[in-house]
Design an enzyme around this catalytic site. Sequence first.
Site, short mmCIF file in Angstrom:
data_model
loop_
_atom_site.label_atom_id
_atom_site.label_comp_id
_atom_site.label_asym_id
_atom_site.label_seq_id
_atom_site.Cartn_x
_atom_site.Cartn_y
_atom_site.Cartn_z
N CYS A 130 20.77 92.96 64.40
CA CYS A 130 21.82 91.78 64.57
C CYS A 130 22.77 92.66 65.60
O CYS A 130 23.22 93.80 65.45
CB CYS A 130 22.35 91.31 63.51
SG CYS A 130 23.74 90.04 63.58
N ARG B 196 28.89 79.23 43.75
CA ARG B 196 27.50 79.94 43.68
C ARG B 196 27.85 81.46 43.23
O ARG B 196 28.57 82.19 44.13
CB ARG B 196 26.68 79.93 44.84
CG ARG B 196 25.57 80.69 44.80
CD ARG B 196 24.63 80.08 46.16
NE ARG B 196 24.54 78.88 46.21
CZ ARG B 196 23.54 78.02 45.73
NH1 ARG B 196 22.74 78.51 44.94
NH2 ARG B 196 23.65 76.78 46.12
N CYS C 271 18.96 74.58 53.57
CA CYS C 271 20.25 75.30 53.99
C CYS C 271 19.90 76.33 54.96
O CYS C 271 18.81 76.70 54.91
CB CYS C 271 20.95 76.03 52.91
SG CYS C 271 22.38 76.80 53.37
FE1 SF4 Z 1 24.55 89.79 61.60
FE2 SF4 Z 1 25.03 88.32 59.88
FE3 SF4 Z 1 24.69 90.68 59.21
FE4 SF4 Z 1 26.87 89.97 60.45
S1 SF4 Z 1 26.29 89.40 58.31
S2 SF4 Z 1 25.52 91.93 60.96
S3 SF4 Z 1 26.33 88.26 61.93
S4 SF4 Z 1 23.16 89.35 59.94
#
Ligand code: SF4
Length: 333
Positions: free
Chosen positions: A58, A265, A133
């Site tokens: 990511c 939750r 979801c």
């Molecule tokens: Fe990526 Fe989501 Fe992890 Fe942030 S929380 S690094 S946006 S996967």
Amino acid sequence: MPMKSNILRYDWQPDEVLTLFHLPFADLLYRAQTVHRQHFDANDLQLATLLSIKTGRCSEDCAYCPQSIRHGSEVEEHALLPLDQVVAAARQAQQDGAGRFCMGAAWRSPRARDIQALLAMVEAVRALGMETCLTAGMLNAEQARQLRAAGLDYYNHNIDTSAEYYPEIISTRTFQDRLDTLQVVRDSGLKVCSGGIVGMGETEQDRAAMLQTLAGLQPHPESVPINRLVRVAGTPLEGADDVDGLALVRTIAVARILMPASRIRLSAGREDMEDELQALCFLAGANAVFYGDHLLTTANASVQRDRVLFTKLGLKTHHHLQSQDTTHIAKAV
Ligand code: SF4
Ligand code: SAM
Ligand code: DTB
């Protein structure tokens, strides 16, 4: 403070929220239990199972997250899973007793071609009779509309912490970006799932501010995940201090009082919680958990252990389909 039991409020002030945090523990729990029982069957627990449909690499730099390409964490990276694998996992989750299936993708935001694949997944999981979801990063209005039309029930997008503390945790997007996506999601007719994390070095004031922001959303998010940080090797927060269990219970109780009709939750972090701490969280008003041996990249409390715990506590965990949503009842009173 007067007890405003059945009225949902969107105007909580910082001093009021901090006053709740500082109540004697028994008074806080009594108050949380009281509102909990006005809006829900207090022995009812909603179960959602997570699947990471796209893992790792990511671009974002969220300090807590092992999936950021900028951190040195080791995760089993994979591109978006094929549809049949997602459906097989959903079917298994349903057999295990989950009513909701949550698909998580490690993206800043989905690309156009990703959306087509996501729509197919949502349709197929919805066709099993489960609630759906998705959490896949920032959305634009058209993407949210398409997902809603495909049968997506909830979109998860956490604010994670207070506006003030946010830049200490994430630099690749702003708190306002988060709020903008939440608005887009709300406007599309999707139900909102939004919460945060405790244990990232934030102060009690940050926790109060985070809950105040969530409770300022009108309507309130239908689901509010409260995660205890899972400290993963390689992330900047791997050495974060322990969170006092009772401080977690207080956070949940205040969330329950501020958002009386929402599902609170008890999310990440259950694997290393004693049964007693989890029981206190349920007493404080948590009435949903992630259920399944895995969260996204880390371990969850096992299904086997959870079944024993739910039985010991007499928690009812039958499936919750949309028709059983009580939010409308709460709003009508
Ligand atoms: Fe990526 Fe989501 Fe992890 Fe942030 S929380 S690094 S946006 S996967
Ligand atoms: N990439 C999308 C996003 O950030 O919105 C969706 C997936 S992201 C993993 C979903 C949420 O998981 C984050 O917002 C954060 O609240 C939670 N999370 C991630 N890593 C965590 C950790 N180590 N401990 C607790 N919660 C975590
Ligand atoms: C949420 O609030 N917590 C879940 C879900 N929404 C997507 C994710 C928890 C992730 C914990 C770390 C991991 O397993 O990677």
